[in-house]
Design an enzyme around this catalytic site. Structure first.
Site, PDB file in Angstrom:
ATOM      1  N   ARG A   1      36.024  39.065  43.746  1.00 27.38           N
ATOM      2  CA  ARG A   1      36.708  39.708  44.865  1.00 27.38           C
ATOM      3  C   ARG A   1      35.737  40.699  45.504  1.00 27.38           C
ATOM      4  O   ARG A   1      34.802  41.196  44.855  1.00 27.38           O
ATOM      5  CB  ARG A   1      37.961  40.447  44.401  1.00 27.38           C
TER       6      ARG A   1
ATOM      7  N   LYS B   1      42.146  43.273  39.546  1.00 29.30           N
ATOM      8  CA  LYS B   1      43.429  43.876  39.914  1.00 29.30           C
ATOM      9  C   LYS B   1      44.146  44.388  38.677  1.00 29.30           C
ATOM     10  O   LYS B   1      44.076  43.785  37.604  1.00 29.30           O
ATOM     11  CB  LYS B   1      44.301  42.846  40.634  1.00 29.30           C
TER      12      LYS B   1
ATOM     13  N   HIS C   1      35.773  36.777  51.399  1.00 30.18           N
ATOM     14  CA  HIS C   1      36.572  36.011  50.461  1.00 30.18           C
ATOM     15  C   HIS C   1      36.386  34.500  50.633  1.00 30.18           C
ATOM     16  O   HIS C   1      36.784  33.727  49.764  1.00 30.18           O
ATOM     17  CB  HIS C   1      38.056  36.383  50.588  1.00 30.18           C
TER      18      HIS C   1
ATOM     19  N   ARG D   1      34.449  33.466  47.746  1.00 32.19           N
ATOM     20  CA  ARG D   1      35.273  33.342  46.533  1.00 32.19           C
ATOM     21  C   ARG D   1      36.086  32.049  46.578  1.00 32.19           C
ATOM     22  O   ARG D   1      36.186  31.324  45.583  1.00 32.19           O
ATOM     23  CB  ARG D   1      36.189  34.559  46.429  1.00 32.19           C
TER      24      ARG D   1
ATOM     25  N   HIS E   1      43.207  35.347  37.994  1.00 27.20           N
ATOM     26  CA  HIS E   1      44.597  35.192  38.422  1.00 27.20           C
ATOM     27  C   HIS E   1      45.525  35.320  37.217  1.00 27.20           C
ATOM     28  O   HIS E   1      45.340  34.612  36.220  1.00 27.20           O
ATOM     29  CB  HIS E   1      44.831  33.829  39.079  1.00 27.20           C
TER      30      HIS E   1
ATOM     31  N   TYR F   1      44.172  25.881  45.258  1.00 26.78           N
ATOM     32  CA  TYR F   1      42.896  25.176  45.358  1.00 26.78           C
ATOM     33  C   TYR F   1      43.034  23.693  45.026  1.00 26.78           C
ATOM     34  O   TYR F   1      42.166  22.900  45.378  1.00 26.78           O
ATOM     35  CB  TYR F   1      41.854  25.848  44.459  1.00 26.78           C
TER      36      TYR F   1
END
Length: 302
Positions: free
Chosen positions: A152, A176, A245, A248, A271, A280
């Site tokens: 990120r 995160k 991004h 990424r 994630h 994806y």
């Protein structure tokens, strides 16, 4: 005036007197409820709001969606219907609210932009030697690390000088929710970062921990990285705006396309929910569909 329209008028009058809503909101309430009244009229002889049942309420957003209304506008209309029926319950006109618990269709999820492998090769193709300016060496290392490890933007900006483990070919990042994860660093990225580390002292202030620093010698900010990527893309002849991004997303799409290992990609992206990673698989399917359309003898268009 029918009971249906009469009740709508009474509701509008009530919320106007409350003084809690703007003129535009009141107008939207009225338009939404008139659409509901027309929908009920199309379904048959509905003369009372008490005749509206759960199946009718569920059919209303479905019909709106068929007619091209966006999920967001349908959500607003359902909110208007719930408020209206709450009013009718208070007025003892109906006993229950059939719109409770009914939600709008989910908005279609925009697939992230990605680079092709050829575009990435063009973006990253840069000859580095002793004459190369330090900022070019740094920017190449930023982009290589972005794509190599699927980071990120905030994660990349927060990497410290001693974070990359060259012996184990990995980097530790804080994602995160302050969750720590370790992701691999590819050969080209390691080379690019090492090239930058040899030049970093030309920029970095004494005692600065950040891996990537600006011309003032302090940590390169998120905005600074975004700007550097934009400038790099322009120098490479890319006309479109390139969001960080996208690197990424390209990492995830290309890795999944090659390996098919959704769980591994989830771990590397950080994630918490695999459903986030599954977007994806849609990108991968799009790639396969293009190959099919281009290659299959019974798929080719005349």
């Amino acid at each position: 005036m029918s009971e249906l329209i009469d009740s709508i008028e009474q509701f509008i009058d009530s919320i106007e007197k409350s003084g809690r809503y703007s003129d535009n909101t009141i107008k939207a309430f009225y338009q939404d409820l008139v659409l509901l009244e027309r929908f009920l009229g199309e379904r048959g002889d509905i003369s009372k709001w008490s005749e509206v049942n759960d199946p009718m309420a569920r059919a209303f957003p479905a019909r709106l969606f068929q007619r091209g209304h966006s999920p967001r506008s349908i959500g607003r209309m359902l909110s208007s219907c719930r408020k209206f029926f709450h009013f009718l319950i208070n007025e003892k006109t109906v006993k229950s609210n059939p719109f409770t618990g009914i939600s709008a269709p989910k908005a279609s999820q925009n697939l992230p932009n990605t680079f092709s492998v050829d575009d990435l090769n063009t973006l990253l193709d840069e000859k580095i030697d002793e004459e190369t300016p330090a900022n070019i060496v740094r920017d190449r290392a930023i982009i290589e690390l972005f794509y190599s490890s699927g980071l990120r933007l905030s994660e990349l900006a927060s990497i410290d000088n001693d974070t990359i483990d060259f012996a184990e070919n990995q980097v530790k990042v804080i994602g995160k929710g302050s969750k720590e994860r370790i992701v691999p660093v590819g050969t080209m990225a390691r080379v690019a970062v090492r090239d930058w580390l040899e030049r970093r002292s030309e920029y970095a202030n004494l005692g600065e921990k950040a891996l990537f620093v600006n011309f003032r010698g302090s940590r390169l900010s998120v905005r600074g990285i975004q700007f550097r990527l934009t400038e790099w893309a322009k120098r490479k002849g890319f006309s479109q705006h390139i969001h960080p991004h996208a690197l990424r997303h390209s990492f995830a799409s290309h890795l999944l396309e090659s390996s098919g290992d959704l769980r591994a990609v989830q771990e590397m992206l950080g994630h918490s929910d695999i459903s986030t990673t599954q977007i994806y698989t849609h990108l991968d399917f799009q790639h396969l569909a293009k190959v099919f359309d281009r290659s299959h003898p019974r798929a080719k268009k005349e």
